[in-house]
Design a protein around this motif. Structure first.
Motif, mmCIF file in Angstrom:
data_model
loop_
_atom_site.group_PDB
_atom_site.id
_atom_site.type_symbol
_atom_site.label_atom_id
_atom_site.label_comp_id
_atom_site.label_asym_id
_atom_site.label_seq_id
_atom_site.Cartn_x
_atom_site.Cartn_y
_atom_site.Cartn_z
ATOM 1 N N HIS A 248 0.850 -1.184 0.000
ATOM 2 C CA HIS A 248 0.000 0.000 0.000
ATOM 3 C C HIS A 248 0.889 1.238 0.000
ATOM 4 O O HIS A 248 1.923 1.276 0.672
ATOM 5 N N VAL A 249 0.459 2.256 -0.727
ATOM 6 C CA VAL A 249 1.146 3.543 -0.733
ATOM 7 C C VAL A 249 0.140 4.609 -0.308
ATOM 8 O O VAL A 249 -0.960 4.691 -0.863
ATOM 9 N N VAL A 250 0.515 5.398 0.690
ATOM 10 C CA VAL A 250 -0.339 6.476 1.182
ATOM 11 C C VAL A 250 0.265 7.804 0.751
ATOM 12 O O VAL A 250 1.431 8.086 1.033
ATOM 13 N N ALA A 251 -0.501 8.614 0.039
ATOM 14 C CA ALA A 251 -0.107 9.988 -0.288
ATOM 15 C C ALA A 251 -0.810 10.920 0.675
ATOM 16 O O ALA A 251 -1.974 10.694 1.020
ATOM 17 N N ILE A 252 -0.119 11.982 1.116
ATOM 18 C CA ILE A 252 -0.686 12.833 2.163
ATOM 19 C C ILE A 252 -1.601 13.930 1.612
ATOM 20 O O ILE A 252 -2.153 14.707 2.389
ATOM 21 N N SER A 253 -1.759 13.988 0.292
ATOM 22 C CA SER A 253 -2.706 14.922 -0.316
ATOM 23 C C SER A 253 -3.008 14.450 -1.731
ATOM 24 O O SER A 253 -2.268 13.640 -2.302
ATOM 25 N N ASN A 254 -4.092 14.955 -2.308
ATOM 26 C CA ASN A 254 -4.398 14.627 -3.702
ATOM 27 C C ASN A 254 -3.302 15.136 -4.624
ATOM 28 O O ASN A 254 -2.981 14.498 -5.632
ATOM 29 N N TYR A 255 -2.736 16.286 -4.283
ATOM 30 C CA TYR A 255 -1.641 16.817 -5.086
ATOM 31 C C TYR A 255 -0.467 15.839 -5.116
ATOM 32 O O TYR A 255 0.099 15.570 -6.174
ATOM 33 N N THR A 256 -0.086 15.302 -3.950
ATOM 34 C CA THR A 256 1.041 14.371 -3.883
ATOM 35 C C THR A 256 0.753 13.110 -4.691
ATOM 36 O O THR A 256 1.635 12.607 -5.406
ATOM 37 N N LYS A 257 -0.463 12.603 -4.608
ATOM 38 C CA LYS A 257 -0.816 11.408 -5.390
ATOM 39 C C LYS A 257 -0.675 11.686 -6.884
ATOM 40 O O LYS A 257 -0.085 10.879 -7.632
ATOM 41 N N THR A 258 -1.198 12.810 -7.329
ATOM 42 C CA THR A 258 -1.086 13.176 -8.746
ATOM 43 C C THR A 258 0.365 13.321 -9.156
ATOM 44 O O THR A 258 0.771 12.889 -10.247
ATOM 45 N N ASP A 259 1.170 13.890 -8.270
ATOM 46 C CA ASP A 259 2.594 14.088 -8.552
ATOM 47 C C ASP A 259 3.322 12.753 -8.677
ATOM 48 O O ASP A 259 4.161 12.565 -9.556
ATOM 49 N N ILE A 260 2.989 11.804 -7.810
ATOM 50 C CA ILE A 260 3.606 10.470 -7.879
ATOM 51 C C ILE A 260 3.298 9.823 -9.228
ATOM 52 O O ILE A 260 4.179 9.256 -9.886
ATOM 53 N N LEU A 261 2.043 9.928 -9.641
ATOM 54 C CA LEU A 261 1.622 9.260 -10.877
ATOM 55 C C LEU A 261 2.158 9.949 -12.126
ATOM 56 O O LEU A 261 2.080 9.389 -13.217
ATOM 57 N N ARG A 262 2.710 11.146 -11.987
ATOM 58 C CA ARG A 262 3.391 11.773 -13.121
ATOM 59 C C ARG A 262 4.691 11.055 -13.455
ATOM 60 O O ARG A 262 5.145 11.061 -14.590
#
Length: 370
Positions: free
Chosen positions: A150-164
């Motif tokens: 499991h990977v937890v991102a601390i904000s929607n912005y961080t999740k979007t950034d990871i998927l870039r």
């Protein structure tokens, strides 16, 4: 289920940094009711401090930086990975929780199920794609995510950034869990500063953009009576760039710099400030403007990276973030026209609801234990 929490990011040097605060807040939330399910992995240098803070929490002490680990940097890294893997796998735990993403050898695969929290991607965002360090960190994060359940991102912005940067197929193992923001009860209500002041609390690093605030303050210093209180641990950037700028602008007697202060003292600083300002250019979450607003302080912020998302567009903003004149205009407006107590109270209540400790812990435990 026994859960091993990797707290090896915490050292005496990093004790007050935001990642350590994140770990401490998680531990504080589970300590009284669920401590028997957790074991803490720590470094020897903080053993006494951790035992004093959490006396009933079981700990495993190991030292990957021991002088006994010899060789060049590559062989030291390999040995540390093996030691980490061995330590984790004989811990007696069922799952591994990594509340930080900055310990390189924690990316290695182990027999334990793994949940990792990624706070931001500035290790990649700050570097050229043609540089060695970019690909070094890309490989590290690729391994970290690949070997996690499991990977937890601390904000929607961080999740979007990871998927870039990484395959979209990994989105199915990702969840967003916003940080909790906790304002403790404090007995004293005195910050010990006998003047009106504007407050800044953040790391004293280039990407926090403190220069813009200093230039802004120099522009308006003759029109306001406030001093500028800067809270952050002194760095080379502070000594080599910010202090010379303060001297050049002739505002030394209007600046108060503080570091290594207690959480209680910080709360009183928030409560006593006329205005809080954050000029940060890079944030995966952004604790301090939310903390300030929860304490009833008016806040001026940028909307860089995650700040627009995590502050929920409830604060006062300026743009562009490097423009001291735009910031000065917003600061002057709020000094002369402070927002109503009712508006500040509503913002505070909304943040307390959204970033409640209970909500974060419930989500994290559900992910870790699944």
């Amino acid at each position: 289920m026994k859960i091993l929490i990797d707290a090896t990011y915490i050292t005496k040097e990093t004790w007050y940094k935001s990642l350590s605060v994140y770990i401490f807040r998680f531990l504080d939330s589970v300590y009284n009711t669920q401590k028997k399910y957790f074991i803490l992995l720590i470094l020897p240098e903080v053993k006494d401090e951790i035992n004093g803070k959490y006396p009933e929490l079981e700990v495993i002490v190991y030292n990957p930086y021991s002088e006994k680990i010899r060789g060049n940097r590559f062989f030291k890294f390999i040995k540390r990975c093996k030691l980490y893997k061995h330590t984790v796998e004989i811990s007696g735990c069922d799952t591994l929780f990594l509340p930080n993403d900055l310990i390189m050898f924690s990316a290695i695969a182990t027999r334990l199920r793994k949940t990792v929290v990624i706070h931001d991607m500035k290790s990649l965002n700050e570097k050229s794609i043609f540089s060695f360090s970019y690909w070094f960190f890309w490989i590290y994060y690729w391994l970290l995510i690949k070997n996690a359940n499991h990977v937890v991102a601390i904000s929607n912005y961080t999740k979007t950034d990871i998927l870039r940067f990484f395959p979209k197929r990994w989105e199915k193992k990702m969840d967003v869990v916003y940080n909790s923001v906790v304002i403790p009860e404090v007995k004293s209500k005195d910050a010990g500063i006998n003047c009106n002041y504007i407050l800044y609390v953040n790391a004293l690093l280039p990407y926090k953009n403190l220069k813009t605030l200093i230039k802004c303050f120099a522009l308006i210093k003759d029109q306001i009576n406030q001093k500028l209180v800067i809270v952050g641990k002194k760095t080379e950037y502070w000594q080599n760039e910010i202090l010379p700028l303060i001297i050049k602008e002739g505002i030394e007697n209007r600046i108060i710099q503080l570091q290594d202060i207690s959480e209680e003292y910080l709360i009183n600083l928030y409560r006593g400030a006329d205005l809080f300002v954050t000029t940060s250019l890079k944030e995966g979450f952004g604790y301090t403007p939310i903390e300030a607003a929860m304490c009833g302080c008016p806040v001026v912020s940028t909307k860089c990276e995650a700040l627009g998302d995590t502050t929920r567009n409830l604060l006062f903003y300026y743009n562009p973030p490097l423009d001291e004149y735009a910031l000065a205009e917003q600061v002057m407006f709020l000094v002369k026209n402070p927002p109503s107590e009712r508006r500040l109270q509503l913002i505070s209540e909304e943040y307390k609801r959204v970033y409640s400790e209970y909500k974060q812990i419930k989500c994290l435990l559900k992910i870790i234990q699944s």
